[in-house]
Write a protein that holds these residues in place. Structure first.
Motif, PDB file in Angstrom:
ATOM      1  N   ASP A 221       0.752  -1.136  -0.069  1.00 29.28           N
ATOM      2  CA  ASP A 221      -0.033   0.097  -0.005  1.00 29.28           C
ATOM      3  C   ASP A 221       0.864   1.241   0.071  1.00 29.28           C
ATOM      4  O   ASP A 221       0.769   2.256   0.884  1.00 29.28           O
ATOM      5  CB  ASP A 221      -0.768  -0.094   1.260  1.00 29.28           C
ATOM      6  N   LEU A 222       1.870   1.257  -0.856  1.00 27.84           N
ATOM      7  CA  LEU A 222       2.811   2.389  -1.051  1.00 27.84           C
ATOM      8  C   LEU A 222       2.114   3.581  -1.540  1.00 27.84           C
ATOM      9  O   LEU A 222       1.383   3.657  -2.383  1.00 27.84           O
ATOM     10  CB  LEU A 222       3.957   1.975  -1.769  1.00 27.84           C
ATOM     11  N   GLN A 223       2.608   4.747  -1.107  1.00 28.75           N
ATOM     12  CA  GLN A 223       2.237   5.864  -1.987  1.00 28.75           C
ATOM     13  C   GLN A 223       3.411   6.442  -3.089  1.00 28.75           C
ATOM     14  O   GLN A 223       3.457   7.102  -3.877  1.00 28.75           O
ATOM     15  CB  GLN A 223       1.967   7.274  -0.966  1.00 28.75           C
ATOM     16  N   VAL A 224       4.658   6.238  -2.723  1.00 29.65           N
ATOM     17  CA  VAL A 224       5.877   6.186  -3.167  1.00 29.65           C
ATOM     18  C   VAL A 224       6.875   5.356  -3.021  1.00 29.65           C
ATOM     19  O   VAL A 224       6.835   4.584  -2.092  1.00 29.65           O
ATOM     20  CB  VAL A 224       6.602   7.763  -3.088  1.00 29.65           C
ATOM     21  N   LEU A 225       7.825   5.201  -3.864  1.00 33.15           N
ATOM     22  CA  LEU A 225       8.989   4.416  -3.678  1.00 33.15           C
ATOM     23  C   LEU A 225      10.560   5.028  -4.003  1.00 33.15           C
ATOM     24  O   LEU A 225      10.348   5.701  -4.955  1.00 33.15           O
ATOM     25  CB  LEU A 225       8.815   3.147  -4.823  1.00 33.15           C
ATOM     26  N   ILE A 226      11.239   4.943  -3.153  1.00 28.80           N
ATOM     27  CA  ILE A 226      12.652   5.557  -3.290  1.00 28.80           C
ATOM     28  C   ILE A 226      13.737   4.455  -3.277  1.00 28.80           C
ATOM     29  O   ILE A 226      13.627   3.282  -2.899  1.00 28.80           O
ATOM     30  CB  ILE A 226      12.927   6.598  -2.299  1.00 28.80           C
ATOM     31  N   SER A 227      14.767   4.762  -4.120  1.00 26.12           N
ATOM     32  CA  SER A 227      16.105   4.049  -3.973  1.00 26.12           C
ATOM     33  C   SER A 227      17.402   4.823  -4.498  1.00 26.12           C
ATOM     34  O   SER A 227      17.200   6.009  -4.758  1.00 26.12           O
ATOM     35  CB  SER A 227      15.806   2.616  -4.749  1.00 26.12           C
ATOM     36  N   LEU A 237      13.046   7.691  -7.758  1.00 25.71           N
ATOM     37  CA  LEU A 237      11.941   7.882  -7.108  1.00 25.71           C
ATOM     38  C   LEU A 237      10.625   7.595  -8.132  1.00 25.71           C
ATOM     39  O   LEU A 237      10.699   8.122  -9.191  1.00 25.71           O
ATOM     40  CB  LEU A 237      11.747   9.451  -6.864  1.00 25.71           C
ATOM     41  N   VAL A 238      10.004   6.614  -7.514  1.00 31.06           N
ATOM     42  CA  VAL A 238       8.628   6.297  -8.242  1.00 31.06           C
ATOM     43  C   VAL A 238       7.489   6.955  -7.525  1.00 31.06           C
ATOM     44  O   VAL A 238       7.300   6.948  -6.471  1.00 31.06           O
ATOM     45  CB  VAL A 238       8.609   4.841  -8.082  1.00 31.06           C
ATOM     46  N   ASP A 239       6.625   7.695  -8.395  1.00 30.26           N
ATOM     47  CA  ASP A 239       5.507   8.455  -7.840  1.00 30.26           C
ATOM     48  C   ASP A 239       4.510   7.722  -7.592  1.00 30.26           C
ATOM     49  O   ASP A 239       4.179   6.368  -7.756  1.00 30.26           O
ATOM     50  CB  ASP A 239       5.260   9.594  -8.573  1.00 30.26           C
ATOM     51  N   ASP A 240       3.358   8.206  -7.043  1.00 24.96           N
ATOM     52  CA  ASP A 240       2.215   7.586  -6.599  1.00 24.96           C
ATOM     53  C   ASP A 240       1.459   7.155  -7.941  1.00 24.96           C
ATOM     54  O   ASP A 240       0.435   6.050  -7.659  1.00 24.96           O
ATOM     55  CB  ASP A 240       1.021   8.456  -5.736  1.00 24.96           C
ATOM     56  N   ALA A 241       1.635   7.441  -9.251  1.00 24.74           N
ATOM     57  CA  ALA A 241       1.047   6.903 -10.218  1.00 24.74           C
ATOM     58  C   ALA A 241       2.024   5.736 -10.798  1.00 24.74           C
ATOM     59  O   ALA A 241       1.899   5.254 -12.077  1.00 24.74           O
ATOM     60  CB  ALA A 241       0.840   7.965 -11.343  1.00 24.74           C
ATOM     61  N   GLN A 242       2.872   5.358  -9.928  1.00 27.07           N
ATOM     62  CA  GLN A 242       3.754   4.138 -10.320  1.00 27.07           C
ATOM     63  C   GLN A 242       4.852   4.400 -11.404  1.00 27.07           C
ATOM     64  O   GLN A 242       4.944   3.604 -12.084  1.00 27.07           O
ATOM     65  CB  GLN A 242       2.889   2.868 -10.342  1.00 27.07           C
ATOM     66  N   LEU A 362       4.039  16.835 -10.686  1.00 26.61           N
ATOM     67  CA  LEU A 362       4.918  16.503 -11.663  1.00 26.61           C
ATOM     68  C   LEU A 362       3.974  16.824 -13.125  1.00 26.61           C
ATOM     69  O   LEU A 362       4.416  17.337 -14.133  1.00 26.61           O
ATOM     70  CB  LEU A 362       5.079  14.930 -11.841  1.00 26.61           C
ATOM     71  N   ASP A 363       2.714  16.311 -12.984  1.00 35.06           N
ATOM     72  CA  ASP A 363       1.711  16.519 -14.221  1.00 35.06           C
ATOM     73  C   ASP A 363       1.496  18.065 -14.528  1.00 35.06           C
ATOM     74  O   ASP A 363       1.211  18.235 -15.679  1.00 35.06           O
ATOM     75  CB  ASP A 363       0.411  15.952 -14.158  1.00 35.06           C
ATOM     76  N   ALA A 364       1.974  18.993 -13.737  1.00 39.60           N
ATOM     77  CA  ALA A 364       1.553  20.302 -14.250  1.00 39.60           C
ATOM     78  C   ALA A 364       2.968  20.888 -14.616  1.00 39.60           C
ATOM     79  O   ALA A 364       2.861  22.127 -15.175  1.00 39.60           O
ATOM     80  CB  ALA A 364       1.487  20.980 -12.725  1.00 39.60           C
ATOM     81  N   LEU A 365       4.038  20.109 -14.879  1.00 44.54           N
ATOM     82  CA  LEU A 365       5.170  20.577 -15.448  1.00 44.54           C
ATOM     83  C   LEU A 365       4.933  20.518 -17.253  1.00 44.54           C
ATOM     84  O   LEU A 365       3.996  19.915 -17.492  1.00 44.54           O
ATOM     85  CB  LEU A 365       6.463  19.829 -15.198  1.00 44.54           C
ATOM     86  N   PRO A 366       6.030  21.348 -17.707  1.00 44.80           N
ATOM     87  CA  PRO A 366       5.617  21.299 -19.239  1.00 44.80           C
ATOM     88  C   PRO A 366       5.948  19.914 -19.815  1.00 44.80           C
ATOM     89  O   PRO A 366       6.572  18.991 -19.274  1.00 44.80           O
ATOM     90  CB  PRO A 366       7.035  22.356 -19.736  1.00 44.80           C
ATOM     91  N   PRO A 367       5.318  19.496 -20.916  1.00 45.28           N
ATOM     92  CA  PRO A 367       5.091  18.098 -21.327  1.00 45.28           C
ATOM     93  C   PRO A 367       6.319  17.951 -22.162  1.00 45.28           C
ATOM     94  O   PRO A 367       6.180  17.528 -23.378  1.00 45.28           O
ATOM     95  CB  PRO A 367       3.500  18.214 -22.158  1.00 45.28           C
TER      96      PRO A 367
END
Length: 466
Positions: A221-227, A237-242, A362-367
């Motif tokens: 039940d992760l929200q983010v993943l780091i390594s 870094l893996v965000d909440d959208a995986q 992140l989705d608010a950044l330029p595409p």
């Protein structure tokens, strides 16, 4: 592969990193570069590192200097320790490359060695060290100050309520990541700790590793993943959208969160930072790939303006801080060596401060989307010859890139970077410290960037193996 300096220190096959060779390079370093009378020594977790670190310590003591054994420790933590002590440092690590290879990273009391320092070291090789009384040996904990750097800066509630998976594998920072997340009141879940060294390249994660992420998110039940990579100078870094967040996106977000104004980053980094009205950066300097080139650009900026709020970052995510930055609960002192913790933490803290998940920030950044991968086992000489041919022969270049269309710009700052009329970018470059051919791509969609990398790595493989 004979040991040699690349973009990030001396690298070579373990069987060729012999005791005499290690002694020769360390002795040359100590004779050619300032050291402050002491040298801090750290190492990663690959099997060959303890023995090589022992040889490094022997060479330091033979030169009459104090050796400070910091044990298994992240590269940025070792650098922080030596900087605070006004001492030099040597890190034994092969970073992300396989365990049959290893290397040395050298630090003078002010930070990483420069390309000029490398030249001085190479010229000093083979010289007999002067007779000296054997230097002393002490031990030091470089970990505590590194953890405190981030707990003091971000406070004990920065990650409160956040469930953070920590992909431990064989990263030398695997326990430190747990400690920091917990100190910031996040819930840290340790995942996939390995007793065998795993060459995790955070810039080019293999598909099998990526497939594991979805299972980990669901199971824990992760929200983010780091390594991090092996020596912890590159974040993951893996965000909440995986989604794995590219290192140059982490760099841009981290720079903005710290109020940086001057950005030094390699030519391969995402061009979103050039977009108007998004980031408040005053100056962007593009460099060759490799932290020595980024540091040189940062030093130039600081020489021009000692008060410049300058940072550097690479496409692999390693972040370099060149000014005293104000974080939410404290100051972050400059640390001009690649770091993994700051670009893992800063975006998470920024998203939580904005009251939104990381994916929304992140989705608010330029595409503009980047992708990168590599072919292993390609000799550097072969890669260089191929790039030289494409650079010099416009017809050959047009034929190779025919599927993407006509080019609009060509950049040879480091390798061959082609911008096409449709806005897509493909960048080909030999690795500076391993027999690998790297391909970077940038496009207006994530799928297109990934497809470009897959297409041109496939073409490279077919062409170079023919």
């Amino acid at each position: 592969m004979a040991p040699k300096f690349g973009t990030s220190g001396l690298r070579g096959l373990v069987v060729e990193l012999t005791e005499p060779l290690v002694h020769d390079y360390v002795t040359a370093f100590l004779s050619a570069c300032p050291h402050g009378g002491a040298v801090h020594v750290g190492r990663d977790l690959r099997p060959s590192s303890p023995q090589i670190a022992g040889w490094v310590i022997d060479a330091i003591r033979a030169a009459g200097l104090k050796a400070v054994d910091c044990g298994a420790v992240p590269t940025p933590a070792l650098a922080l320790s030596s900087l605070n002590a006004g001492a030099a440092a040597v890190m034994v690590t092969g970073s992300h490359i396989p365990a049959d290879r290893n290397g040395l990273k050298f630090y003078v009391p002010t930070g990483e060695i420069s390309k000029e320092d490398e030249a001085l070291i190479n010229r000093a090789l083979g010289q007999t060290a002067p007779d000296a009384e054997q230097g002393s040996l002490t031990q030091a904990d470089a970990r505590a100050a590194y953890v405190a750097r981030y707990t003091d800066a971000y406070g004990t509630e920065a990650l409160q309520g956040l469930r953070v998976g920590v992909y431990q594998h064989s990263s030398v920072a695997r326990d430190i990541m747990i400690d920091v997340v917990q100190a910031l009141s996040g819930t840290a879940i340790a995942i996939a700790r390995s007793d065998k060294f795993i060459p995790v390249d955070t810039e080019a994660l293999d598909p099998d590793t990526k497939k594991l992420f979805a299972g980990w998110f669901a199971e824990h039940d992760l929200q983010v993943l780091i390594s991090t990579d092996g020596d912890a100078d590159r974040p993951m870094l893996v965000d909440d959208a995986q989604r794995v967040v590219p290192g140059d996106v982490l760099g841009a977000v981290t720079a903005a969160s710290l109020g940086a104004k001057v950005i030094c980053t390699p030519v391969s980094s995402n061009t979103m930072i050039d977009a108007e009205g998004v980031f408040d950066f005053a100056q962007i300097t593009r460099t060759k790939i490799g932290s020595p080139f980024v540091i040189a650009a940062m030093e130039d900026a600081l020489q021009a303006d000692p008060a410049a709020r300058v940072v550097g970052y690479e496409a692999n995510g390693g972040f370099l801080l060149g000014f005293a930055a104000q974080a939410p609960t404290g100051k972050l002192a400059p640390l001009m060596t690649r770091d993994c913790l700051l670009p893992n933490l800063a975006p998470l803290v920024a998203a939580r401060a904005a009251g939104q998940p990381l994916s929304a920030l992140l989705d608010a950044l330029p595409p503009r989307f980047t992708a990168a991968d590599r072919i292993q086992g390609i000799a550097t000489e072969t890669s260089k010859a191929f790039i030289a041919k494409l650079t010099e022969d416009a017809a050959a270049r047009a034929a190779f890139f025919a599927a993407t269309g006509p080019e609009s710009a060509l950049d040879t700052t480091d390798g061959l970077r082609v911008t096409f009329a449709n806005g897509d970018v493909v960048h080909l470059r030999p690795s500076g410290n391993a027999p690998e051919f790297r391909c970077y791509a940038e496009a207006g969609s994530r799928d297109t960037a990934t497809a470009l990398v897959d297409t041109y790595l496939g073409k490279l493989g077919a062409t170079l193996s023919a």
